[in-house]
Write a protein that holds these residues in place. Sequence first.
Motif, PDB file in Angstrom:
ATOM      1  N   ASN A  78       1.016  -1.193   0.334  1.00  0.00           N
ATOM      2  CA  ASN A  78       0.145  -0.102  -0.052  1.00  0.00           C
ATOM      3  C   ASN A  78       1.017   1.452  -0.402  1.00  0.00           C
ATOM      4  N   ALA A  79       2.606   1.294   0.274  1.00  0.00           N
ATOM      5  CA  ALA A  79       2.784   2.423   0.619  1.00  0.00           C
ATOM      6  C   ALA A  79       3.516   2.635  -0.808  1.00  0.00           C
ATOM      7  N   TYR A  80       3.963   1.292  -1.363  1.00  0.00           N
ATOM      8  CA  TYR A  80       4.397   1.772  -2.705  1.00  0.00           C
ATOM      9  C   TYR A  80       3.398   2.362  -3.622  1.00  0.00           C
ATOM     10  N   ASN A  81       2.362   1.702  -3.413  1.00  0.00           N
ATOM     11  CA  ASN A  81       1.407   2.314  -4.451  1.00  0.00           C
ATOM     12  C   ASN A  81       1.146   3.542  -3.690  1.00  0.00           C
ATOM     13  N   ASN A  82       1.166   3.728  -2.891  1.00  0.00           N
ATOM     14  CA  ASN A  82       0.632   5.823  -2.395  1.00  0.00           C
ATOM     15  C   ASN A  82       1.923   6.035  -2.998  1.00  0.00           C
ATOM     16  N   TRP A  83       2.741   5.594  -2.839  1.00  0.00           N
ATOM     17  CA  TRP A  83       4.205   6.371  -3.346  1.00  0.00           C
ATOM     18  C   TRP A  83       4.274   6.837  -5.081  1.00  0.00           C
ATOM     19  N   GLY A  84       2.924   5.602  -5.502  1.00  0.00           N
ATOM     20  CA  GLY A  84       3.209   5.752  -7.130  1.00  0.00           C
ATOM     21  C   GLY A  84       2.304   7.308  -7.681  1.00  0.00           C
ATOM     22  N   ILE A  85       0.721   6.992  -6.718  1.00  0.00           N
ATOM     23  CA  ILE A  85       0.032   7.890  -7.026  1.00  0.00           C
ATOM     24  C   ILE A  85       1.553   9.426  -6.604  1.00  0.00           C
ATOM     25  N   ILE A  97       5.937   4.000 -12.133  1.00  0.00           N
ATOM     26  CA  ILE A  97       5.299   2.062 -12.945  1.00  0.00           C
ATOM     27  C   ILE A  97       6.412   1.637 -11.885  1.00  0.00           C
ATOM     28  N   ASP A  98       7.709   2.418 -11.879  1.00  0.00           N
ATOM     29  CA  ASP A  98       8.817   1.352 -10.785  1.00  0.00           C
ATOM     30  C   ASP A  98       8.035   0.656  -9.377  1.00  0.00           C
ATOM     31  N   LYS A  99       7.107   1.752  -9.163  1.00  0.00           N
ATOM     32  CA  LYS A  99       6.701   1.716  -8.083  1.00  0.00           C
ATOM     33  C   LYS A  99       5.482   1.125  -7.646  1.00  0.00           C
ATOM     34  N   PHE A 100       3.997   1.166  -8.455  1.00  0.00           N
ATOM     35  CA  PHE A 100       3.297   0.182  -8.551  1.00  0.00           C
ATOM     36  C   PHE A 100       3.931  -0.901  -8.624  1.00  0.00           C
ATOM     37  N   LYS A 101       4.771  -1.233 -10.149  1.00  0.00           N
ATOM     38  CA  LYS A 101       5.649  -2.675 -10.281  1.00  0.00           C
ATOM     39  C   LYS A 101       5.655  -3.266  -9.307  1.00  0.00           C
ATOM     40  N   LYS A 102       5.956  -2.114  -7.774  1.00  0.00           N
ATOM     41  CA  LYS A 102       6.759  -3.058  -7.018  1.00  0.00           C
ATOM     42  C   LYS A 102       5.724  -3.626  -6.166  1.00  0.00           C
ATOM     43  N   ALA A 103       4.606  -3.030  -5.783  1.00  0.00           N
ATOM     44  CA  ALA A 103       3.059  -3.357  -5.232  1.00  0.00           C
ATOM     45  C   ALA A 103       2.782  -3.549  -5.711  1.00  0.00           C
ATOM     46  N   ILE A 104       2.470  -4.083  -6.984  1.00  0.00           N
ATOM     47  CA  ILE A 104       2.775  -5.188  -7.634  1.00  0.00           C
ATOM     48  C   ILE A 104       2.507  -6.512  -7.720  1.00  0.00           C
ATOM     49  N   GLN A 105       4.590  -6.599  -7.163  1.00  0.00           N
ATOM     50  CA  GLN A 105       4.944  -8.569  -7.401  1.00  0.00           C
ATOM     51  C   GLN A 105       4.292  -8.639  -5.715  1.00  0.00           C
ATOM     52  N   LEU A 106       4.362  -7.129  -4.185  1.00  0.00           N
ATOM     53  CA  LEU A 106       4.015  -7.471  -2.939  1.00  0.00           C
ATOM     54  C   LEU A 106       2.563  -8.310  -3.070  1.00  0.00           C
ATOM     55  N   ASP A 107       1.868  -7.763  -3.153  1.00  0.00           N
ATOM     56  CA  ASP A 107       0.585  -8.022  -4.250  1.00  0.00           C
ATOM     57  C   ASP A 107      -0.503  -7.512  -5.132  1.00  0.00           C
ATOM     58  N   PRO A 108      -0.225  -9.026  -5.171  1.00  0.00           N
ATOM     59  CA  PRO A 108      -0.819  -9.086  -7.444  1.00  0.00           C
ATOM     60  C   PRO A 108      -2.323  -9.312  -7.501  1.00  0.00           C
ATOM     61  N   TYR A 114      -3.382  -1.895  -9.971  1.00  0.00           N
ATOM     62  CA  TYR A 114      -3.142  -1.953 -11.936  1.00  0.00           C
ATOM     63  C   TYR A 114      -3.939  -1.497 -12.785  1.00  0.00           C
ATOM     64  N   THR A 115      -5.129  -0.647 -11.564  1.00  0.00           N
ATOM     65  CA  THR A 115      -5.710   0.945 -12.677  1.00  0.00           C
ATOM     66  C   THR A 115      -3.926   1.497 -12.321  1.00  0.00           C
ATOM     67  N   ASN A 116      -3.947   1.994 -11.450  1.00  0.00           N
ATOM     68  CA  ASN A 116      -2.653   3.726 -11.525  1.00  0.00           C
ATOM     69  C   ASN A 116      -1.816   2.968 -12.063  1.00  0.00           C
ATOM     70  N   MET A 117      -1.080   1.541 -12.598  1.00  0.00           N
ATOM     71  CA  MET A 117      -0.308   1.439 -13.457  1.00  0.00           C
ATOM     72  C   MET A 117      -0.725   2.141 -15.054  1.00  0.00           C
TER      73      MET A 117
END
Lengths: 583, 138
Positions: A78-85, A97-108, A114-117
Amino acid sequence: MNGKNTKIIVAILFCFLHISLIDGLWGNKTNLAFAEDTTTGQPRELKEEGTRLAKAGKLQQAIEKYKEAISLKPNYPNAYNNWGIILNIQKKYYEAIDKFKKAIQLDPNDPATYTNMGNSYLKLKQYDEALPHYKKAVILKPDMGVLHNNLGNCYLNLNRYEEGIASLKEAIKLNKTSAEIYENIAQAYDKLGEGYLAIKYIKEAKRIFRSNGKMERVSKAGKRLRHLYNKYGDNPKPKDREEQAKSPGQGREGELGTGTGFLLGASKYVVTNHHVIEGANSIFVNFFMGEKIRAKVVAQDKKNDVAILLLSKRPKSATGNIVLGDSNRVEMGQKVFTVGYPMSSILGRKPKYSEGIINSTTGYLDDPGLFQITVPIQPGNSGGPLFSENGQVIGVTTSSFSTVAAARITGALPQNLNFAVKSLYIRALLQTVSGFSASKIGIEPVPISPKNDLSNFIKSAKNNIVLIETAIDNSLPEFVEVDDDVHISTANPEKPSALKEKIRLAKLRETEIKDRFKTLQEMEALEDSVFSVEDKRKEIQKFLDAFPNRNPKLEEAKKMLSRLKGRGEEIKRFIPFTRPQTR
Amino acid sequence: MMRKIKSLILLAVTCLFFPSCAQMMGYTSENYEKILDTWVGENISTLVNQWGYPNDKFISPSGRKVYVYEQSRIIRIPTNKVTDVKVKKNWDSSYTVTGKRKYNEIEYVCVTWIETNDAGDIVNWKWQGNNCVSEGLK
């Protein structure tokens, strides 16, 4: 960017999800952050502090908080996702995109990421890259209109208008009051040259804007409407019969409905949910092998949501032997599965398998007519067979509990609450259908042979499981019985005599001939580049084969065929209707 | 307080006579067009209910029904010029000379044509004139 502007932008992004058309670019809903956060303690507090700072426009400080949260809990999606936002807001899309990729790795399994990316790629105008992410988000959370809208807009940006329209219509089903979605559909239909539909949808957008008091938007919609009237004329007509089916007052908000159904035994009877065919006067049954047959409703039970359809002819492809089981013998915890056509506009027109267990032998509010099941049910699954472990139909998959509605009601998000109507009601309804032999439905349990494992069973049964498409179409003729082996029951004294029935069938046959010949004439008028000569010949030959005798149009059809001799042999793929299709 | 009210009234009255001032108050032809656009797609009967009966109606060459709404008024604006006028005295056939202020007359016109389709739905509009202005949409 000064502080004030940043605050305004952030406020807009966080507080109001807004779709707009910007210079021809189909914009998307902004960044979403609805992922459920199970983290507790200091990392969670830091993340929430970051979000508070972001909302106040202090973006850099927010990022620092997210970094701190991640330093304490490196696997914090969630922290990576929000950072990406935040990076998206700062227009640092590649970093986002890098941050969202990391977030997806942790929670696919988080549709928000996915929406944010997808949004990052959209901003970069890399629509091909954005598309799979929007698709994934929809698959993970199909009951959220905004995700369908995002997917639809992405398709539109890729100039894939028909798919875009299909997705946007899914979005409308989930959020009927979003005028912007109607606007986008209108724009897409305009791009496709479909003036009638473009006008219809922009009118609806205008009506919604007016009811919401958004007069500036009413004016803009009116301006677009004026442009459309000038472009297409005052009363543009629908381009084809399927579009006519969607005309106002005739159609169910212009939508084509889809659902699943299944044939019992080798009969011509299809079982489905009542709500799948409700209000439709044009029903088509699509078989796995591609065959499409018209059907009519012969029995319906609205209360228990069951309907029986009769096919206009026997399917050419061999059907398996699906049998009806006894729902009274079903126990809690028993394994069950279904095969159906969920969200065919996105997932395609091949059947999909899902499995689960019986949670309860009663449904919502202890309704004894329903099973509660864990088999996931998506839009389009309705009407599908619920199989017991030994391959008997013990119910019809009907509904799932709306996550959004439940959240509104209870404040909690229910997980996987789905329901199926018990087979008891199918059997009861079938008994009201004259001409249907009870023995055909195999009411007695038939154990699957040891050799027949699950995959073999599905292989043999899937041609019995059909995709049902419905439309309201007053222009289409009534159901026409064309099968030669139709059984006329004289056992029921209330039924018309055999002679009257034959006369009726003869009239219907005549109507069918006239209707099909008219279609052939329209087809002949089409340019060869649109409908190839070979396809034209095939269609005419099909007509001649179907009605070799007592056909008043026989000679005219033969002449039509001879006119095509010597014409170009170029084969072009024919798209019969401009209905949205999944590629 | 009274002085403030008076000045506001004066401003409003002045704005009625001067289009440029009206524009400053938000009365523009762009806004008028926005309002006309809100009517596109609505039935003419709804418009007639709100605007009243049109001044005229005809069929356009393209076959559309056209409803005409016309508004005009003449405004007399006083100038600085004063002309001398001789006034005859009845009793001694002599004349006196008195001053009379000159006025400029300006005609403010707005003609709006509303086009409808067979169903009576508004599909287009046009306007002409020097007074087709409106305040912004609310």
